[in-house]
Structure formats: structure tokens, C-alpha cells
Scaffold this active site. Structure first.
Site: not given
Length: 591
Positions: A509, A18, A20-23, A45
Site C-alpha cells: 500500500t 500508517g 492501518g486506518k484503511t485496512s 482521503d
């Protein structure tokens, strides 16, 4: 623009769920591609939402991203990787192998261990080939606990294979692993080379996220990954000094940053401000690391106006205490709290357990999350509440001791030595954790068990192991005997025994990932009982321009859930202080 001034070839983005790694990993990959580099963005993931973020269908082969020349994306799909691994192992057996021998190996390769090693094999191949054909490979990893497991595997498998001429019983013949040994060694060398690999620790301006980033930093240094940087995402500055919620929101962040662990202070740092927009689509992702408040072509947040916030979307949503009343009526059972990392599963699980104890029940609260935050959340003891943890290391040793005491009891010393060597395989941990999970599921036949699960991707792998065991048992006990078999999967499918609570944040998300998790569970015959919307700013009330700009997106997600996505929904408002401790968790039930 790129987040990093001089990035290495391999960039790993990791951190608590949560944050913000993906963003951030995606925005960085886009920035590098926009600068003329050939970039591969890889998700490790199992619950990745890159497809929604980029608007492309994910595959286990690189897929070009329209609108971002030079950028391709790849998702390491566990099922596809496992199937490819099985085919390679079978091919290694050669034409001299009989069909009976091939079938025996197929059976060996049907479990969750094969899925893990196959996924790792895909990951290792990218490192071993030094990212051939790409200027940069950016890894968007699963939440911390699962990522530490992934990054420790090169060292674990290299050590296991060194001098081992037999292989691992759960992964087929020796040739199936030995053919990978040089690849594992090359992956280990690439990870520990600071000129090739940089780890980007992502955190929010929150004490818990920063503390976990500090622990992760130290553990990664122990694995030889010493080239690290820190990104603090979502840093907020209040624009309306009269708004108590906004002032508290800012103060929580500033206090956390002021008390940042010394381990993190020593790292190069970047801070990314909280944005008013959802990071979905190329314009938003490009804007995330740029100056300014909104993507090109999007309207900027409206100036502050003396308007009341529309909270009509909250009508009909229950508070958490009402859900506890409903669960309490059953008298016993397993309550599994699931969802994307960082949505507050541990807090919700602890609050449900405390609420059930308040209503007169004895409760066992446990977790399958490698990061394990239960003790920090409870900060005390409560009569009637017992707390445990499925600790992978402890469970692995317990499993090894049990196997040696039973199957190894009548073996010779040489045979016992060979069995013990086989049990040192990293796969043993996955098997041991599944057995521990099965014990917890069984305990709920006579009492309440509340289980705080690992973030979505890791939990799905556990569900895979549960399904594999179920299929194995039904094969072994065909005919009349099968009617007496009750597997853990069957208990999870029984709505009178198990109630699944999905936790999400009111953002696109997390809601999409909760919906995808719900679909996965339903395909396994498991029906979620209720959803919990955590940290609702809409429920807290605010007039700050930036926070209000985010409220419209929150309202849309709550309406999306109410339109049939969730069977029943509870809401927890955002709070200035995290609900830590028994008393705070009790207050949470009625907030």
C-alpha cells in the site's frame, strides 16, 4: 466479524498515518455487510488506496463491491466535488444574472478554497441526511491533522454563516453558501450525537502513535465528539526467543502499551495482532479481524527453518548518507520530503537536515504537517540548523493582519468591519498556508530548506493551490510581462531548485501510494529525485516466522521499485529504538 459490538450509524476511523486506518475501516465495513447490514464505506482521503485494496474503481458515487453483498464504496473526489459545487452556485444565480456576473463568480470559485468547501459539502451531506438508505456509514479518513480540520469545519462554517448575509468572497455569492447552512448545522448535530456517531482512534503499539491518538481524543472531545473507542493495530509477539530483532520488535510494543496515556486507557479498547499477509483483497480483509493467521485459501507461515534470509534485493540500494552527499553538492535548494502518512517523513527530513549541517551548510527545517512532530524528533539544537513550522492559526492571523493593513488601510470603519468579517471564513486558513508555503519555497534560492510535508492527500491539496495560483498569475500577466513571472509552481518544477524525496515503507500500500503521488507530481511537471525505503525488516535481518513471512512481500516491493519505479533508492533498516535526537539521526545516515 465486526470490530465493534454495537456500532452506531456513523463510524469514523482516524489516527496517525500508517497505523492501518484503511485496512481496519474496510474490514469493519465488510464485517457489518457480511452480517446483513447495508453499509457505505467512504474515503475522505485525497490519496485513498481503497481501489487497490478492494479491487474496484473508486467514484464520487456509491459503487457496489463485488463479493461483499450490501457493501458500497465512495471516494470524495475533490475535483469532482468542486465542479459540482460550482454548477450549483451558478444555478443559484438565476436567469437574471449576466454572463459577466457569471464569469466573475467562476473566477471566484477557481481556487483551492472552493475545493475544500466542496469536499466538505459532500461529507456534510452524508451526515445531514443521517446516512439515508444505509444502516452504517464507515468513514476512512485522512491522517490526523487533515481529519481534525475536516471535523472542525461543521462548527466553523455554522458559526461563520450565523447572521452573515454576505457570504465569502472566495466562494462566490451569499446564496452559494447560505443554501448549505442547514446542511452544515445538521452535520454538526450528527457528529456530536453519541447515539449516531462513534470515532475509532487507530494506533500502533508505538509511543508516537499512541501519543497522537491521545491528543486527537482530547481535541475531538473539544469539538463535541465524545463517543470514542481505541484500536491498537499490529500487536506483535515474538515466536523465536533467539531472534534479537523479533524480541526487540515485541519489547518496543509492550513498553509503549505499558505507558499508554491515561486519556486512552479510559476508552473501550480492541487489539489486532500483526498479520503475516498484506491486507489487499476481500479474503485478507475478512481475515484481519478473525482468529487465525491467514486468509482462507492462503498458506499459513512456514515453520521456522534454519535458513539464511535472502537479502539480494537490497544490493544496489544506498544508505541515507549517500543521498545527503548528493544533495550537498548543489549548495542550496528546496528539499521536499513527501509520502503517505506514517512512513517516517519527519524522521527522514530531520536526518537529511542534520546531514547537510554536518557537511557545512546552514539549513532551515520546516513542516506543513498540522500534526507537526519535528521538535519531538530532533529533541535538541544544532548550530547551523533553524527549525520552523507553518502553523495554520499563526499564518491565518498574519495573513488577516496583512490584508487589513494593505487593502483595508483606506477603507471606512464599516467597510473594514465587512472585510474583517469576510476574512473570518474558514477558507482563509487555506490561503494563508499557501502564502506561507510560497515564502518557504522562495527562501531556498539562497540556502538549503528541508520541508517535511503533510501526508499525501493534504500535500496534494497544497499542490492544487500552487497550481491555481500559477494559472491566476499567468492570466493576469499575459504577454511580454509573463516572461518575468516566477511562481512557486515553476520553482517546484525546476530540478536545480527543488528535489522531491518520496518516503515509503516496503509494503504494497505505501509503495502504491508513493507511485500514485509520483504520477500526480509528474502530471504537474515535477519530477521526484529519489525514494527512501524506511523501516526495512529485510535490511535488519530476522528469523522469526511471522516476520519472515512478511519478508517475501517486502522483497517484492523493493524489486518493484528497482524495476524502474524509482530513479534512485535508499534504504533504512528497522531499528529497535526510534531515531529521536540529533545523535540518533546522525547514526541513521550511515545505517
Amino acid at each position: 466479524m465486526s470490530l465493534l459490538s454495537h456500532p452506531t450509524r456513523f463510524l469514523f476511523f482516524t489516527g496517525k498515518g500508517g497505523v492501518g486506518k484503511t485496512s481496519l475501516s474496510t474490514a469493519t465495513a465488510i464485517g457489518l455487510a457480511d452480517a446483513g447490514k447495508r453499509v457505505l464505506l467512504v474515503s475522505t482521503d485525497a490519496a485513498s488506496n481503497l481501489d487497490e485494496m478492494l479491487g474496484v474503481a473508486l467514484s464520487n458515487q456509491p459503487v457496489a463491491v463485488p463479493g461483499a453483498p450490501g457493501l458500497s464504496v465512495l471516494n470524495i473526489d475533490p475535483d469532482a466535488a468542486a465542479q459540482a459545487y460550482r454548477q450549483r452556485v451558478i444555478a443559484q444565480m438565476g436567469t437574471q444574472a449576466s454572463e459577466v456576473e457569471r464569469e466573475q463568480v467562476r473566477e471566484q470559485l477557481s481556487g483551492a478554497c472552493t475545493t475544500e468547501i466542496a469536499s466538505f459539502d459532500e461529507f456534510a451531506s452524508l451526515l445531514a441526511d443521517a446516512g439515508a438508505g444505509w444502516d452504517h456509514v464507515v468513514f476512512d479518513t485522512a491522517p490526523t491533522g487533515h481529519t481534525l480540520r475536516l471535523l472542525s469545519l461543521p462548527q466553523a462554517w455554522s458559526g461563520f454563516l450565523q447572521g452573515n448575509d454576505r457570504g465569502a468572497s472566495c466562494l462566490g455569492p451569499h446564496s452559494g453558501l447560505k443554501m448549505q447552512e442547514s446542511r452544515f448545522n445538521a452535520a454538526l448535530q450528527a457528529l456530536s450525537n453519541p447515539e449516531l456517531t462513534t470515532v475509532v482512534l487507530v494506533a500502533r503499539a508505538e509511543r508516537g502513535a499512541l501519543a497522537e491518538a491521545a491528543r486527537t481524543s482530547q481535541e475531538l472531545q473539544g469539538l463535541g465528539l465524545c463517543s470514542q473507542q481505541l484500536v491498537v493495530n499490529g500487536v506483535f509477539h515474538a515466536q523465536d526467543p533467539a531472534d534479537a530483532v523479533a524480541r526487540a520488535f515485541e519489547q518496543v510494543g509492550q513498553d509503549a502499551l505499558a505507558d499508554m496515556p491515561a486519556t486512552l486507557r479510559a476508552l473501550p479498547q480492541h487489539r489486532v495482532p500483526l498479520r503475516a499477509f498484506d491486507t489487499v483483497g476481500l479474503p485478507a480483509l475478512r481475515a484481519l479481524l478473525q482468529e487465525g493467521e491467514s486468509p482462507a485459501g492462503d498458506a499459513r507461515p512456514a515453520p521456522l527453518e534454519p535458513l539464511e534470509v535472502d537479502t539480494s534485493a537490497l544490493q544496489g540500494l544506498r544508505h541515507l548518507g549517500a543521498l545527503v552527499d548528493e544533495l550537498s553538492a548543489a549548495g542550496k535548494g528546496l528539499i521536499m520530503v513527501m509520502g503517505k502518512g506514517g512512513v517516517g517523513k519527519t524522521t527522514v527530513a530531520a536526518a537529511l537536515a542534520v546531514g547537510l549541517v554536518q557537511r557545512g551548510h546552514a539549513v532551515h527545517l520546516s513542516t506543513t504537517d498540522p500534526a507537526a512532530h519535528l521538535a519531538m524528533t530532533l529533541e535538541g539544537e544544532l548550530p547551523g540548523l533553524s527549525v520552523g513550522r507553518i502553523d495554520p492559526k499563526v499564518e491565518t492571523q498574519r495573513y488577516i493582519d496583512k490584508v487589513m493593513a494593505t487593502k483595508g488601510r483606506d477603507l471606512s470603519e464599516a467597510e473594514r468591519a465587512l472585510m474583517l468579517e469576510d476574512l473570518q471564513s474558514p477558507c482563509t486558513e487555506e490561503v494563508a498556508v499557501f502564502h506561507a508555503f510560497s515564502r518557504v519555497v522562495s527562501q531556498a534560492r539562497s540556502a538549503f530548506v528541508v520541508l517535511d510535508t503533510a501526508p499525501t492527500g493534504h500535500s496534494l491539496l497544497l499542490m492544487d493551490a500552487t497550481g491555481a495560483y500559477h494559472r491566476q498569475m499567468t492570466r493576469e500577466f499575459e504577454g511580454p510581462a509573463a516572461t518575468h513571472i516566477v511562481t512557486p509552481l515553476m520553482r517546484l518544477q525546476d530540478g536545480q531548485h527543488t528535489r522531491i524525496i518520496l518516503v515509503t515503507l516496503p509494503e504494497v500500500t505505501p509503495v502504491s501510494q508513493a507511485a500514485a503521488l509520483q504520477d500526480d507530481l509528474r502530471r504537474a511537471g515535477i519530477e521526484p529525485h529519489a525514494w527512501v525505503v524506511n523501516k526495512s525488516i529485510l535490511a535488519a535481518g530476522t528469523r522469526d516466522p511471522l516476520l519472515r513471512a512478511r519478508l517475501e512481500g517486502e522483497r517484492r516491493q523493493i524489486e518493484r521499485m528497482a524495476a524502474g519505479l524509482a530513479r534512485g533508492t535508499c534504504v533504512i533498516p528497522w531499528m529497535p529504538e526510534p531515531p529521536v535526537g540529533i545523535e540518533a539521526l546522525q547514526r541513521l545516515l550511515d545505517s
